[in-house]
Design a protein around this motif. Structure first.
Motif, PDB file in Angstrom:
ATOM      1  N   LEU A   1     -35.446  68.918  71.137  1.00  0.00           N
ATOM      2  CA  LEU A   1     -35.565  68.005  72.276  1.00  0.00           C
ATOM      3  C   LEU A   1     -35.211  68.715  73.578  1.00  0.00           C
ATOM      4  O   LEU A   1     -35.915  68.571  74.595  1.00  0.00           O
ATOM      5  CB  LEU A   1     -34.657  66.795  72.070  1.00  0.00           C
ATOM      6  N   ALA A   2     -34.119  69.488  73.565  1.00  0.00           N
ATOM      7  CA  ALA A   2     -33.721  70.224  74.767  1.00  0.00           C
ATOM      8  C   ALA A   2     -34.797  71.226  75.171  1.00  0.00           C
ATOM      9  O   ALA A   2     -35.132  71.357  76.366  1.00  0.00           O
ATOM     10  CB  ALA A   2     -32.391  70.940  74.525  1.00  0.00           C
ATOM     11  N   LEU A   3     -35.365  71.920  74.188  1.00  0.00           N
ATOM     12  CA  LEU A   3     -36.420  72.896  74.481  1.00  0.00           C
ATOM     13  C   LEU A   3     -37.658  72.205  75.025  1.00  0.00           C
ATOM     14  O   LEU A   3     -38.305  72.701  75.954  1.00  0.00           O
ATOM     15  CB  LEU A   3     -36.757  73.674  73.207  1.00  0.00           C
ATOM     16  N   LEU A   4     -37.991  71.047  74.472  1.00  0.00           N
ATOM     17  CA  LEU A   4     -39.156  70.305  74.937  1.00  0.00           C
ATOM     18  C   LEU A   4     -38.982  69.839  76.376  1.00  0.00           C
ATOM     19  O   LEU A   4     -39.935  69.877  77.174  1.00  0.00           O
ATOM     20  CB  LEU A   4     -39.407  69.104  74.021  1.00  0.00           C
ATOM     21  N   VAL A   5     -37.774  69.436  76.736  1.00  0.00           N
ATOM     22  CA  VAL A   5     -37.494  69.020  78.116  1.00  0.00           C
ATOM     23  C   VAL A   5     -37.667  70.196  79.077  1.00  0.00           C
ATOM     24  O   VAL A   5     -38.272  70.065  80.151  1.00  0.00           O
ATOM     25  CB  VAL A   5     -36.078  68.429  78.220  1.00  0.00           C
ATOM     26  N   ILE A   6     -37.155  71.360  78.688  1.00  0.00           N
ATOM     27  CA  ILE A   6     -37.274  72.551  79.542  1.00  0.00           C
ATOM     28  C   ILE A   6     -38.743  72.939  79.717  1.00  0.00           C
ATOM     29  O   ILE A   6     -39.203  73.223  80.836  1.00  0.00           O
ATOM     30  CB  ILE A   6     -36.483  73.727  78.933  1.00  0.00           C
ATOM     31  N   ILE A   7     -39.489  72.940  78.626  1.00  0.00           N
ATOM     32  CA  ILE A   7     -40.905  73.300  78.696  1.00  0.00           C
ATOM     33  C   ILE A   7     -41.679  72.286  79.536  1.00  0.00           C
ATOM     34  O   ILE A   7     -42.561  72.656  80.328  1.00  0.00           O
ATOM     35  CB  ILE A   7     -41.487  73.401  77.271  1.00  0.00           C
TER      36      ILE A   7
END
Length: 439
Positions: A4-10
């Motif tokens: 989820l954190a990676l998806l937000v950054i991307i």
């Protein structure tokens, strides 16, 4: 949670790439070099790089941000190299696998050219260096700690499903990034920051040794020699390097020393003999075919035709012979010309950057870029990383830095208002006094 954190950054990078495509370039570089989505559970099959790249290209044409379409000599040579690879593609001996790799290489080189258009300020260059350092440093620092914890008994490997998955490849990437870490350290003022970066660089070197890669050992030696030569106090630098080298090597186990000693007895090592046979195959193929054999020629059917030993099939494990076999002598000439030009451009930065206090950081950058390129030139002689992004990102830094210096961009940036972040944030989030209501 990690996904989820990676998806937000991307997602944040994707949105901002449309308005400020230079952010997209940094995001693309991070995704392409580090492949963070490969560390996730559910994002590793998604076309993350394609989405970021597409948003960046779209933003390139709709943004009002500054763009510079002027071409450097390195940019022109890279374009010629791309054109040549397009010419050789129809003559590939194995067209289908060659076409797949050709598409990947074209995407990488196109984004390199786009980066030269969009990046233009000191801020852009510094952020690009930080992205490269973080992307490889994540694996290098972790690998160095792993090597110390295990006494070097196990090999350090790169992230799966990437260009640097192998122990040899990740080791070369680590070696190339250490000088960039040194550049960042030279710009730091705080003692704790410099100390932290020193620890990280030592762990990176430990990780390169922990890969058990003989090519990486030679690359570290070449890099250390150039770094020592670039130093101001050569006596102190020599003593520090000897002490650090002895401390690092003392940790390595006996099997590591046995593997490194095979450098002297390469004629008795099966892996080394396989590489020599692959190099001979590439030479014979290039002499017979002006267009080379195309991508992915390292197969038994082609070794049966051009290999000195037809039954000893081996990957090239050399950036030079890989390009020679796949793109012929013309392709190799363009490849070498590109990086030789990058070396001399970095050298100009190192010399001309000393003229002004505002450009001293460029002198530091040019010197460290040459150290990185020296590591790539030596380590790459034994590794297949001809088309990977990182070496070409070094060229970007040299080209943009030279353009910034020639156009005296520091005068423009000195005139821009400086944001003092503590005061800005205080005013931004300060509670406003309520307006008294009229009776």
């Amino acid at each position: 949670m990690r996904d989820l954190a990676l998806l937000v950054i991307i997602g944040w990078i994707f949105i901002h790439a449309l308005r400020r495509p230079w952010i997209g370039i940094l995001g693309w570089t991070w995704i392409s070099i580090m492949n963070p989505h490969q560390l996730s559970w559910s994002l590793n099959t998604m076309p993350i790089a394609a989405a970021i790249g597409g948003a960046t290209l779209l933003g390139l044409f709709i943004t009002k941000d500054r763009r510079d379409y002027s071409q450097s000599r390195e940019g022109l040579v890279l374009i010629l190299f791309m054109v040549w690879m397009c010419i050789t593609l129809p003559f590939s001996m194995l067209f289908e696998p060659s076409f797949e790799l050709w598409k990947r290489v074209m995407k990488i080189d196109l984004m390199i050219l786009v980066a030269m258009v969009l990046l233009h300020s000191k801020r852009h260059m510094m952020l690009l260096v930080w992205v490269l350092v973080f992307s490889i440093g994540f694996f290098g620092v972790k690998g160095g700690a792993f090597t110390l914890a295990t006494g070097g008994s196990y090999r350090v490997w790169g992230p799966v499903n990437t260009y640097i998955e192998g122990n040899n490849e990740v080791a070369l990437a680590i070696v190339m990034v250490i000088p960039l870490m040194r550049f960042l350290q030279m710009q730091m003022q705080a003692k704790w920051a410099k100390t932290t970066m020193t620890v990280c660089m030592v762990l990176m070197a430990m990780s390169a040794l922990g890969s058990h890669s003989r090519g990486a050992l030679l690359a570290v030696a070449a890099m250390g020699l150039v770094l020592w030569w670039r130093g101001r106090n050569k006596m102190v630098g020599a003593v520090v390097m000897v002490v650090v080298s002895m401390a690092l090597l003392s940790v390595m186990p006996e099997e590591w020393w046995d593997r490194m000693n095979t450098i002297k007895t390469y004629d008795q090592d099966d892996s080394a003999l396989g590489r020599l046979n692959a190099w001979g195959m590439a030479w014979n193929l290039a002499k017979d075919r002006i267009f080379g054999g195309g991508f992915m020629v390292w197969t038994g059917s082609i070794f049966a035709i051009y290999g000195p030993e037809a039954d000893r099939v081996h990957a090239a494990h050399s950036i030079y012979f890989m390009v020679l076999g796949e793109q012929g002598f013309i392709g190799l000439s363009l490849f070498l010309t590109l990086f030789i030009m990058g070396w001399f451009t970095a050298g100009k930065l190192r010399i001309q950057g000393r003229a002004q206090p505002q450009t001293q950081w460029l002198s530091d950058l040019g010197g460290m870029l040459q150290v990185s390129l020296a590591g790539y030139a030596v380590g790459g002689a034994f590794l297949s990383l001809s088309y990977w992004d990182l070496p070409y990102n070094l060229i970007i830094l040299a080209v943009v830095g030279k353009r910034w210096l020639d156009r005296k961009e520091w005068l423009r940036e000195m005139e821009e208002p400086v944001i003092h972040w503590p005061e800005f944030l205080k005013k931004r989030f300060q509670k406003k006094k309520p307006v008294p209501m009229l009776p």
